[in-house]
Design an enzyme around this catalytic site. Structure first.
Site, PDB file in Angstrom:
ATOM      1  N   SER A 229       0.824  -1.212   0.000  1.00 30.87           N
ATOM      2  CA  SER A 229       0.000   0.000   0.000  1.00 30.87           C
ATOM      3  C   SER A 229       0.854   1.256   0.000  1.00 30.87           C
ATOM      4  O   SER A 229       0.333   2.365   0.045  1.00 30.87           O
ATOM      5  CB  SER A 229      -0.912  -0.005   1.229  1.00 30.87           C
ATOM      6  OG  SER A 229      -0.151  -0.178   2.409  1.00 30.87           O
TER       7      SER A 229
ATOM      8  N   ASN B 186      -1.241  -2.796  13.484  1.00 34.97           N
ATOM      9  CA  ASN B 186      -2.704  -2.683  13.537  1.00 34.97           C
ATOM     10  C   ASN B 186      -3.154  -1.456  14.330  1.00 34.97           C
ATOM     11  O   ASN B 186      -4.022  -0.707  13.889  1.00 34.97           O
ATOM     12  CB  ASN B 186      -3.316  -3.950  14.142  1.00 34.97           C
ATOM     13  CG  ASN B 186      -3.030  -5.183  13.295  1.00 34.97           C
ATOM     14  OD1 ASN B 186      -2.523  -5.051  12.171  1.00 34.97           O
ATOM     15  ND2 ASN B 186      -3.334  -6.358  13.806  1.00 34.97           N
TER      16      ASN B 186
ATOM     17  N   THR C  89     -41.831  25.026  -6.226  1.00 33.37           N
ATOM     18  CA  THR C  89     -42.008  23.675  -5.692  1.00 33.37           C
ATOM     19  C   THR C  89     -42.374  22.851  -6.919  1.00 33.37           C
ATOM     20  O   THR C  89     -43.045  23.357  -7.830  1.00 33.37           O
ATOM     21  CB  THR C  89     -43.138  23.600  -4.634  1.00 33.37           C
ATOM     22  OG1 THR C  89     -44.372  24.007  -5.248  1.00 33.37           O
ATOM     23  CG2 THR C  89     -42.865  24.513  -3.447  1.00 33.37           C
ATOM     24  N   HIS C  90     -41.885  21.634  -6.974  1.00 31.16           N
ATOM     25  CA  HIS C  90     -42.082  20.790  -8.166  1.00 31.16           C
ATOM     26  C   HIS C  90     -41.530  21.469  -9.423  1.00 31.16           C
ATOM     27  O   HIS C  90     -41.989  21.195 -10.529  1.00 31.16           O
ATOM     28  CB  HIS C  90     -43.564  20.450  -8.372  1.00 31.16           C
ATOM     29  CG  HIS C  90     -44.261  20.024  -7.123  1.00 31.16           C
ATOM     30  ND1 HIS C  90     -44.269  18.721  -6.683  1.00 31.16           N
ATOM     31  CD2 HIS C  90     -44.940  20.746  -6.190  1.00 31.16           C
ATOM     32  CE1 HIS C  90     -44.946  18.650  -5.544  1.00 31.16           C
ATOM     33  NE2 HIS C  90     -45.356  19.870  -5.216  1.00 31.16           N
TER      34      HIS C  90
ATOM     35  N   SER D  81     -17.239  25.654 -26.204  1.00 29.85           N
ATOM     36  CA  SER D  81     -17.433  24.423 -26.954  1.00 29.85           C
ATOM     37  C   SER D  81     -16.473  24.436 -28.133  1.00 29.85           C
ATOM     38  O   SER D  81     -16.187  25.489 -28.699  1.00 29.85           O
ATOM     39  CB  SER D  81     -18.878  24.363 -27.447  1.00 29.85           C
ATOM     40  OG  SER D  81     -18.960  23.536 -28.587  1.00 29.85           O
TER      41      SER D  81
ATOM     42  N   LYS E 134     -21.250  29.080 -27.199  1.00 29.70           N
ATOM     43  CA  LYS E 134     -21.509  28.431 -25.912  1.00 29.70           C
ATOM     44  C   LYS E 134     -20.587  28.843 -24.774  1.00 29.70           C
ATOM     45  O   LYS E 134     -19.398  29.055 -24.970  1.00 29.70           O
ATOM     46  CB  LYS E 134     -21.365  26.910 -26.084  1.00 29.70           C
ATOM     47  CG  LYS E 134     -22.384  26.330 -27.030  1.00 29.70           C
ATOM     48  CD  LYS E 134     -23.574  25.799 -26.323  1.00 29.70           C
ATOM     49  CE  LYS E 134     -23.280  24.400 -25.820  1.00 29.70           C
ATOM     50  NZ  LYS E 134     -24.460  23.856 -25.163  1.00 29.70           N
TER      51      LYS E 134
ATOM     52  N   ASN F  22     -20.300  26.960 -21.154  1.00 27.75           N
ATOM     53  CA  ASN F  22     -20.870  25.828 -20.425  1.00 27.75           C
ATOM     54  C   ASN F  22     -20.505  25.852 -18.935  1.00 27.75           C
ATOM     55  O   ASN F  22     -19.375  26.175 -18.582  1.00 27.75           O
ATOM     56  CB  ASN F  22     -20.378  24.516 -21.040  1.00 27.75           C
ATOM     57  CG  ASN F  22     -20.913  24.329 -22.444  1.00 27.75           C
ATOM     58  OD1 ASN F  22     -22.011  24.779 -22.759  1.00 27.75           O
ATOM     59  ND2 ASN F  22     -20.126  23.682 -23.293  1.00 27.75           N
TER      60      ASN F  22
ATOM     61  N   GLU G 120     -21.379  21.297 -13.149  1.00 28.02           N
ATOM     62  CA  GLU G 120     -21.696  19.960 -13.671  1.00 28.02           C
ATOM     63  C   GLU G 120     -20.749  18.911 -13.093  1.00 28.02           C
ATOM     64  O   GLU G 120     -21.161  17.818 -12.696  1.00 28.02           O
ATOM     65  CB  GLU G 120     -21.615  19.946 -15.203  1.00 28.02           C
ATOM     66  CG  GLU G 120     -22.800  20.641 -15.858  1.00 28.02           C
ATOM     67  CD  GLU G 120     -22.619  20.805 -17.353  1.00 28.02           C
ATOM     68  OE1 GLU G 120     -23.619  20.721 -18.063  1.00 28.02           O
ATOM     69  OE2 GLU G 120     -21.491  21.019 -17.824  1.00 28.02           O
TER      70      GLU G 120
HETATM   71  N1  ARG Z   1      -0.974  -1.392   5.556  1.00 24.57           N
HETATM   72  C1  ARG Z   1      -1.819  -1.935   6.550  1.00 24.57           C
HETATM   73  C2  ARG Z   1      -3.189  -1.251   6.545  1.00 24.57           C
HETATM   74  O1  ARG Z   1      -3.323  -0.298   5.895  1.00 24.57           O
HETATM   75  C3  ARG Z   1      -1.186  -1.739   7.892  1.00 24.57           C
HETATM   76  C4  ARG Z   1      -1.612  -2.726   8.912  1.00 24.57           C
HETATM   77  C5  ARG Z   1      -1.093  -4.058   8.526  1.00 24.57           C
HETATM   78  N2  ARG Z   1      -1.264  -5.014   9.554  1.00 24.57           N
HETATM   79  C6  ARG Z   1      -1.134  -6.281   9.329  1.00 24.57           C
HETATM   80  N3  ARG Z   1      -1.307  -7.075  10.316  1.00 24.57           N
HETATM   81  N4  ARG Z   1      -0.907  -6.762   8.142  1.00 24.57           N
HETATM   82  O2  ARG Z   1      -4.115  -1.675   7.163  1.00 24.57           O
END
Ligand code: ARG
Length: 470
Positions: free
Chosen positions: A30, A117, A162-163, A290, A296, A298, A303
């Site tokens: 990650s 964790n 309204t509506h 455009s 135009k 826009n 949007e």
């Molecule tokens: N990259 C992990 C997350 O975003 C960190 C925690 C990972 N913990 C583990 N026991 N693999 O949650």
């Protein structure tokens, strides 16, 4: 001595007989999105280390080494010199490995009484807390811009719908202030989410707590995780602390509601800008041309905001669905909380920033608004109220006015232009003073109660908002 974390490209530990495949490495890592948490990660680690030192779990020397190493890592990341490694999976392992590289054995002691964790749950909360503060500021700026715009238009009249059918006249200021109310509640909601986000998971370790004599309140205070009275805010159940992401879901819900408000406003801006309404113009820098139709302009910005609302609501659905099947405690599913959360924050911040600027620069075509209010018999209710004042029961007055409107439609006239004699054929109570209430200005002025559109009331609301936002 080889650093265990550096060997991760081969295998996690002696327990593993083969390294991770390249594909699995990419799938599970990650770091390329969660490196965004680096400041929170360093702050959390420093607070943890300081507490370990204070409790005598690590030595003063270890603490000093960790602090020195983290200062260097901070400047390396800040300057772009830090080398992020996919092999080290996430922001936490990348920073920890570099720390050990820089300061040796003290770096290896940092993770005492901690797990990724509780670390990641802490980092996300710290990061989100800072973003919520910025979002609240942006919401204040947007409200101020809209209150300022409203101040110029307490007497500018447009049809209220309204509506999407012409209903009763309202001032443009009153209409803008409706959104100020919505954005004020969005800011309140954000502040409320912040309160529950600002609680400390650290110390929960992997899931069950830890045998080390940690002082969690101390860490919470160091990190500013305190309530309004300065009392440390600590998660009270380790299983819950490492695993639930309700603060993220709640934030995404608050962000979605805010985007829905922006989206409703966008829809109105788009309608008002169309040639069929011609009520407003946005400053040119918020519109696009455009490539084929030279005439135009826009409304791309509103949007896109309307479109991005779908994206943010989608992230809310993603986060809620992410949580729903997870048994206690931490599961790797939770790594998937980050991208939707980050994108929600980015989208909301950009949108609020751009809207504050855009709403400050709209041009109003007051005569087109006024003409539209006239076209739709917007003062029909006022005629009914007039008859009620003359003694008719409201239901009868309602019926009388329906006949009057039908006749006016047949004549191609606004109610205010129907001759008095004709109006009197519907009910003899009608007198010459009826024309005061049939004017748009008269209609507005009559609604002089708390929450009403009378210019006097709206001016009082503008003053209230200004005092609140000062
Ligand atoms: N990259 C992990 C997350 O975003 C960190 C925690 C990972 N913990 C583990 N026991 N693999 O949650």
């Amino acid at each position: 001595m080889t650093n265990q974390l550096d060997k991760k490209s081969q295998a996690w530990s002696a327990l593993f007989s083969e390294p991770m495949s390249e594909l699995v490495k990419r799938y599970t890592s990650s770091v390329f999105f969660d490196k965004r948490l680096w400041q929170a990660d360093i702050a959390g680690s420093l607070a943890h280390a300081e507490m370990l030192g204070h409790q005598g779990i690590i030595s003063a020397q270890d603490l000093a080494d960790i602090q020195r190493g983290m200062a260097q890592i901070h400047s390396e990341i800040d300057s772009g010199a830090f080398e992020w490694k996919l092999d080290l999976e996430d922001v936490h392992l990348n920073i920890e490995a570099r720390l050990t590289q820089l300061v040796g054995i003290a770096g290896k002691r940092l993770h005492t009484g901690r797990s990724r964790n509780d670390q990641v749950a802490t980092d996300v909360r710290l990061w989100l807390r800072g973003e919520i503060d910025l979002i609240i500021e942006l919401l204040q700026a947007l409200q101020k811009a809209m209150v300022d715009a409203a101040a110029d238009h307490t007497e500018t009249i447009l049809p209220g719908f309204t509506h999407l059918q012409v209903a009763q006249p309202v001032s443009f200021a009153h209409h803008l202030l409706a959104y100020v109310e919505m954005f004020a509640r969005d800011a309140e909601r954000m502040a409320d989410v912040r309160r529950r986000t600002n609680r400390l998971p650290l110390g929960s370790a992997a899931l069950a707590g830890t045998g080390y004599p940690l002082d969690r309140e101390r860490v919470a205070r160091t990190l500013g995780m305190v309530d309004a009275d300065g009392v440390a805010q600590v998660c009270h159940n380790s299983l819950d602390a490492v695993s639930d992401r309700d603060f993220a879901m709640e934030f995404a819900a608050a962000a979605s509601i805010c985007m829905v408000h922006v989206s409703r406003l966008s829809e109105e801006l788009i309608l008002w800008m169309s040639q069929n309404f011609g009520f407003i113009q946005l400053a040119d820098r918020f519109t696009t041309g455009s490539s084929i139709m030279p005439q135009k302009k826009n409304p791309d910005v509103p949007e896109l905001a309307r479109g991005k609302t779908g994206r943010v609501v989608g992230h809310l659905m993603g986060l809620i669905t992410l949580m729903k099947g997870q048994p206690l405690a931490y599961n790797k599913d939770n790594q998937e909380d980050k991208e939707p959360l980050f994108d929600t924050v980015d989208t909301l911040k950009d949108t609020l920033r751009i809207f504050a600027e855009m709403m400050g620069g709209i041009t109003v075509n007051a005569s087109a608004m006024q003409a539209a209010a006239r076209r739709g018999y917007a003062t029909a209710t006022d005629l009914a109220d007039y008859l009620v004042k003359k003694g008719l029961p409201f239901r009868d007055a309602h019926e009388v006015v329906a006949h009057a409107v039908k006749t006016a439609q047949g004549l191609g006239l606004d109610l205010a232009d129907v001759p008095l004699e004709t109006l009197q054929t519907f009910n003899p109570a009608v007198q010459a003073d009826v024309f005061e209430c049939l004017s748009l200005q008269g209609s507005l002025a009559a609604r002089n109660m708390l929450g009403g559109t009378a210019p006097q009331r709206v001016l009082a609301e503008i003053a209230r908002h200004r005092a609140r936002l000062a």
